[in-house]
Design a protein around this motif. Structure first.
Motif, PDB file in Angstrom:
ATOM      1  N   PHE A  76     -82.975  77.768  -2.952  1.00  7.72           N
ATOM      2  CA  PHE A  76     -82.232  76.568  -3.701  1.00  7.72           C
ATOM      3  C   PHE A  76     -80.928  76.063  -3.956  1.00  7.72           C
ATOM      4  N   ALA A  77     -80.178  76.787  -4.274  1.00  6.04           N
ATOM      5  CA  ALA A  77     -78.618  77.100  -4.712  1.00  6.04           C
ATOM      6  C   ALA A  77     -78.246  76.307  -3.492  1.00  6.04           C
ATOM      7  N   LEU A  78     -78.102  77.552  -2.171  1.00  8.30           N
ATOM      8  CA  LEU A  78     -77.658  77.185  -0.810  1.00  8.30           C
ATOM      9  C   LEU A  78     -78.435  76.044  -0.455  1.00  8.30           C
ATOM     10  N   ARG A  95     -85.292  71.132   3.304  1.00 11.83           N
ATOM     11  CA  ARG A  95     -86.831  71.591   3.348  1.00 11.83           C
ATOM     12  C   ARG A  95     -86.486  72.868   4.258  1.00 11.83           C
ATOM     13  N   ALA A  96     -86.291  73.400   4.580  1.00  8.57           N
ATOM     14  CA  ALA A  96     -86.334  74.696   5.143  1.00  8.57           C
ATOM     15  C   ALA A  96     -86.231  75.622   4.398  1.00  8.57           C
ATOM     16  N   CYS A  97     -85.109  75.540   3.453  1.00  8.40           N
ATOM     17  CA  CYS A  97     -85.092  76.486   1.963  1.00  8.40           C
ATOM     18  C   CYS A  97     -86.052  76.807   1.113  1.00  8.40           C
ATOM     19  N   LYS A  98     -86.508  75.311   1.384  1.00  6.38           N
ATOM     20  CA  LYS A  98     -87.704  75.399  -0.396  1.00  6.38           C
ATOM     21  C   LYS A  98     -88.597  76.030   0.133  1.00  6.38           C
ATOM     22  N   ARG A  99     -89.320  75.567   1.969  1.00  8.63           N
ATOM     23  CA  ARG A  99     -90.585  76.071   2.633  1.00  8.63           C
ATOM     24  C   ARG A  99     -90.582  77.259   3.066  1.00  8.63           C
ATOM     25  N   VAL A 100     -89.355  77.866   3.236  1.00 10.69           N
ATOM     26  CA  VAL A 100     -89.575  78.615   3.821  1.00 10.69           C
ATOM     27  C   VAL A 100     -89.587  80.257   2.620  1.00 10.69           C
ATOM     28  N   PHE A 101     -88.500  80.093   1.758  1.00 10.64           N
ATOM     29  CA  PHE A 101     -89.160  81.386   0.198  1.00 10.64           C
ATOM     30  C   PHE A 101     -90.446  81.254   0.648  1.00 10.64           C
ATOM     31  N   PHE A 102     -91.512  80.172   0.317  1.00 13.05           N
ATOM     32  CA  PHE A 102     -92.562  80.308   0.010  1.00 13.05           C
ATOM     33  C   PHE A 102     -93.392  80.827   0.725  1.00 13.05           C
ATOM     34  N   ARG A 103     -93.045  80.958   2.153  1.00  9.61           N
ATOM     35  CA  ARG A 103     -93.912  81.555   3.245  1.00  9.61           C
ATOM     36  C   ARG A 103     -93.709  82.980   3.116  1.00  9.61           C
ATOM     37  N   VAL A 104     -92.035  83.004   2.608  1.00 11.20           N
ATOM     38  CA  VAL A 104     -91.381  85.010   3.203  1.00 11.20           C
ATOM     39  C   VAL A 104     -92.072  85.244   1.640  1.00 11.20           C
ATOM     40  N   LEU A 124     -74.447  82.136  -4.795  1.00 14.14           N
ATOM     41  CA  LEU A 124     -74.852  81.311  -6.759  1.00 14.14           C
ATOM     42  C   LEU A 124     -73.509  81.167  -6.694  1.00 14.14           C
ATOM     43  N   ILE A 125     -72.630  81.112  -6.866  1.00  6.35           N
ATOM     44  CA  ILE A 125     -71.100  81.108  -7.123  1.00  6.35           C
ATOM     45  C   ILE A 125     -70.934  79.252  -6.824  1.00  6.35           C
ATOM     46  N   ASN A 126     -71.108  79.125  -5.244  1.00  2.09           N
ATOM     47  CA  ASN A 126     -71.232  78.136  -5.209  1.00  2.09           C
ATOM     48  C   ASN A 126     -71.793  77.410  -5.442  1.00  2.09           C
ATOM     49  N   HIS A 127     -72.650  77.735  -6.060  1.00  2.00           N
ATOM     50  CA  HIS A 127     -74.021  76.478  -6.498  1.00  2.00           C
ATOM     51  C   HIS A 127     -73.126  76.623  -7.911  1.00  2.00           C
ATOM     52  N   GLN A 128     -73.248  77.033  -8.842  1.00  2.00           N
ATOM     53  CA  GLN A 128     -72.538  77.288 -10.295  1.00  2.00           C
ATOM     54  C   GLN A 128     -71.682  75.970 -10.637  1.00  2.00           C
ATOM     55  N   ARG A 129     -70.144  76.679  -9.270  1.00  2.00           N
ATOM     56  CA  ARG A 129     -69.570  75.849  -9.489  1.00  2.00           C
ATOM     57  C   ARG A 129     -69.115  73.965  -8.842  1.00  2.00           C
ATOM     58  N   LEU A 130     -70.511  73.490  -8.463  1.00  8.80           N
ATOM     59  CA  LEU A 130     -70.272  71.879  -8.326  1.00  8.80           C
ATOM     60  C   LEU A 130     -71.562  71.525  -9.403  1.00  8.80           C
ATOM     61  N   ILE A 131     -72.158  72.377  -9.591  1.00  3.54           N
ATOM     62  CA  ILE A 131     -72.739  71.661 -10.953  1.00  3.54           C
ATOM     63  C   ILE A 131     -72.422  71.751 -11.959  1.00  3.54           C
ATOM     64  N   SER A 142     -71.521  77.550   6.723  1.00 12.37           N
ATOM     65  CA  SER A 142     -72.631  77.656   4.959  1.00 12.37           C
ATOM     66  C   SER A 142     -71.545  78.573   4.425  1.00 12.37           C
ATOM     67  N   PHE A 143     -72.061  79.431   3.194  1.00 11.43           N
ATOM     68  CA  PHE A 143     -71.994  79.687   2.129  1.00 11.43           C
ATOM     69  C   PHE A 143     -70.302  80.527   2.063  1.00 11.43           C
ATOM     70  N   VAL A 144     -69.655  80.596   3.059  1.00 11.71           N
ATOM     71  CA  VAL A 144     -68.294  81.044   3.534  1.00 11.71           C
ATOM     72  C   VAL A 144     -67.415  80.021   3.515  1.00 11.71           C
ATOM     73  N   ARG A 145     -67.928  78.794   4.048  1.00 16.57           N
ATOM     74  CA  ARG A 145     -66.931  77.500   4.175  1.00 16.57           C
ATOM     75  C   ARG A 145     -67.613  76.969   2.320  1.00 16.57           C
ATOM     76  N   HIS A 146     -68.208  77.139   2.295  1.00 16.63           N
ATOM     77  CA  HIS A 146     -68.076  76.209   0.706  1.00 16.63           C
ATOM     78  C   HIS A 146     -68.075  77.057  -0.807  1.00 16.63           C
ATOM     79  N   ALA A 147     -67.744  78.343  -0.244  1.00 14.25           N
ATOM     80  CA  ALA A 147     -66.951  79.182  -1.400  1.00 14.25           C
ATOM     81  C   ALA A 147     -65.562  78.148  -0.944  1.00 14.25           C
ATOM     82  N   GLU A 148     -64.750  78.248  -0.176  1.00  9.72           N
ATOM     83  CA  GLU A 148     -63.364  77.723  -0.179  1.00  9.72           C
ATOM     84  C   GLU A 148     -62.897  76.362  -0.358  1.00  9.72           C
TER      85      GLU A 148
END
Length: 560
Positions: free
Chosen positions: A109-111, A288-297, A437-444, A123-129
């Motif tokens: 969900f953070a991703l 949408r994929a992040c949300k639904r993929v988690f539940f399936r996996v 998770l750090i990226n998401h926390q910083r965004l929040i 993805s999160f590599v560029r988000h970190a920058e």
């Protein structure tokens, strides 16, 4: 070439207090330079001009959803569950996988939230920058790249072992064949990769559903001549297994050891956003994929652990099989007990496709991160070259070169060293999750600092404000305790200690060196250009996907 929804050629600069914002009116193109005017210190962006011009948006919703499933359902599920049952017992393993499943939920969900805001290649590599520090993007990016340089030949070596279950053909034949096939998929249209992973993922989903149902049938006495087991193995030898210690403490250590290994079974779900710039409507599709993929996996893993714990005793000596083939699968052990002879070969075939699927996914993740590093001038600029159909072919060729390390498997002594190096990348999974998770926390925190409501995000869930810090804490704890057995009396292993922890100083060293040589600094929360980014999202809205009808609606439940 990349698809365009109309291209405006004007460009301008918007000044405000602090950062300098440069807006280039390509499709979803937005470059933000946060820092002193004229500084190139904190550079982060939406889709850059290179990505928009050179990459092709060939991945769709169904591709993205099943790419993550294809990466997460692999040898860890088909072969590795037995060792978890052996270490922690049926209930201990179930609790371990459930705990990690909740962590994966928070990570996904953070991703999804950050990627909907910044849908970029890497993805999160560029988000970190963009959100933390360019040095963090450099360290995490190269950690992923070198991890994939080693993981692909590891998967190829595993395929060679799996083929030995059927034939004595020289392993070099399979190595050359798999390298050629992987290269062809990597260099072809990105849609070809999406289709290959899509069908392999469907195959794995259908097969794991079949194994779960078969396991329940066997367990409940549905096979003639096979007694009903029920929860017999939960009673004897018991729901928990003592690991290292005794009593409740030993049972807890078994659970914790299982949880550490479960992290790596779920590895791969984070790659769902690696090719965001090659995805159609990424702000809709990837969350949408992040949300639904988690539940399936999570559903597949939790059900599988439950069924395996009902089928096989935690004391079954066959779980110690070190062949690396289907013989060690608990599903195969149960099917053999029931007299079903075809299952071992079927499992072996599926695991081969899983290993190849994993190598394809590692190739995509490694090449796109390498491309993203080159975009930020953290890797040679020659890596930015792409084919006319939008594939970074130089990155693919570099990655392919490292595939030939698989020939080390032809030498037993070299193979030992090779697998030791592969183990060094294991904690890279947790490091990747921590960075997400750090990226998401910083965004929040940046939204709160700038008094912008979180509801302004393209996709947001209120509970992620709490789940992200909790999951971040858990990931850090698991990272530093992954090799705890090395610190117990009589269990010290130098190679085990190094493989559990060496990746941590490697990432920290890369981070510090880039900060020293490039003199980077942390991005201040009030200087992250959130308002300008949100305005750009409003200027370039994505078209809503038309609702599916008929058979497409029903079969699409697997990925929509």
């Amino acid at each position: 070439m990349a698809e365009r929804d109309g291209l405006a050629t004007t460009a301008g600069k918007t000044k405000h207090d602090g950062p300098v914002i440069e807006v280039t009116q390509d499709y979803n193109t937005f470059t933000a330079v946060a820092g002193p005017s004229g500084s190139n210190d904190h550079e982060g962006d939406f889709v850059t001009e290179n990505e928009d011009r050179d990459l092709s948006r060939g991945l769709e919703q169904r591709h993205i959803s099943l790419i993550a499933i294809a990466g997460a359902i692999g040898t860890g599920l088909f072969l590795g569950l037995g060792s978890s049952i052996q270490t922690a017992g049926p209930l201990g393993a179930l609790l371990g996988y459930a705990t990690v499943g909740l962590i994966v939920c928070a990570v996904q969900f953070a991703l999804g939230e950050v990627t909907a805001f910044l849908p970029v290649t890497g993805s999160f590599v560029r988000h970190a920058e963009f959100l933390v520090d360019p040095a963090m993007g450099f360290a995490i990016g190269w950690n992923i790249v070198y991890g994939n340089w080693l993981s692909i030949p590891a998967e190829i070596s595993a395929i060679c072992v799996l083929f030995q279950y059927w034939t004595d053909v020289n392993s070099s034949v399979w190595i050359v064949l798999v390298i050629a096939m992987t290269f062809c998929v990597g260099i072809a249209f990105v849609r070809v990769y999406g289709e290959v992973e899509f069908w392999f993922a469907l195959l794995k989903i259908v097969f794991i559903i079949f194994l779960i149902i078969l396991g329940l049938v066997i367990n409940l006495g549905g096979i003639p001549g096979v007694p009903r087991l029920g929860f017999h193995y939960w009673k004897s030898p018991g729901p928990f297994v003592e690991y290292i210690g005794t009593g409740s403490w030993g049972q807890f250590l078994g659970y914790w050891a299982c949880m550490s290994s479960a992290v790596f079974s779920f590895a791969g779900t984070e790659s769902v956003a690696m090719a965001a710039a090659e995805t159609r409507n990424p702000r809709q599709v990837i969350p949408r994929a992040c949300k639904r993929v988690f539940f399936r996996v999570a559903l597949f893993y939790i059900l599988s652990v439950l069924v395996v714990g009902m089928l096989v005793s935690s004391q079954d000596p066959r779980l110690d099989d070190q062949s690396g083939t289907a013989a060690q699968s608990p599903f195969v052990i149960a099917a053999s007990e029931a007299g079903i002879k075809a299952i071992p070969s079927i499992v072996n075939a599926i695991v081969i496709t899983s290993a190849w699927s994993s190598s394809n996914q590692a190739l995509l993740a490694g090449t796109r991160v390498l491309y993203a590093l080159a975009l930020k001038k953290q890797a040679p600029q020659v890596l930015l070259r792409t084919t006319p159909w939008g594939v970074p072919y130089v990155c693919v060729m570099v990655q392919t070169t490292f595939m030939f390390l698989a020939f080390m498997s032809l030498s037993q002594s070299a193979l030992t060293v090779f697998w030791w190096f592969v183990d060094l990348t294991a904690c890279g999974v947790l490091i990747s999750w921590i960075s997400i998770l750090i990226n998401h926390q910083r965004l929040i925190l940046a939204f709160k600092k700038q008094s912008i409501p979180l509801s302004s995000l393209p996709w947001h869930n209120a509970w992620t404000v709490f789940s992200t810090p909790v999951a971040l804490f858990m990931c850090i704890i698991i990272l530093f305790t992954a090799g705890f057995s090395n610190f117990t009396r009589g269990n010290w292993s130098t190679s085990g200690f190094i493989s559990s922890y060496l990746d941590i100083p490697l990432v920290l060293t890369a981070f510090v060196l880039w900060k020293i040589f490039k003199k980077t600094s942390f991005v201040k929360l009030d200087e992250i250009p959130l308002k300008e980014a949100l305005e750009e999202i409003e200027r370039k809205p994505e078209e809503s996907e038309p609702p599916k009808k008929g058979w497409a609606k029903w079969i699409g439940i697997l990925w929509d």
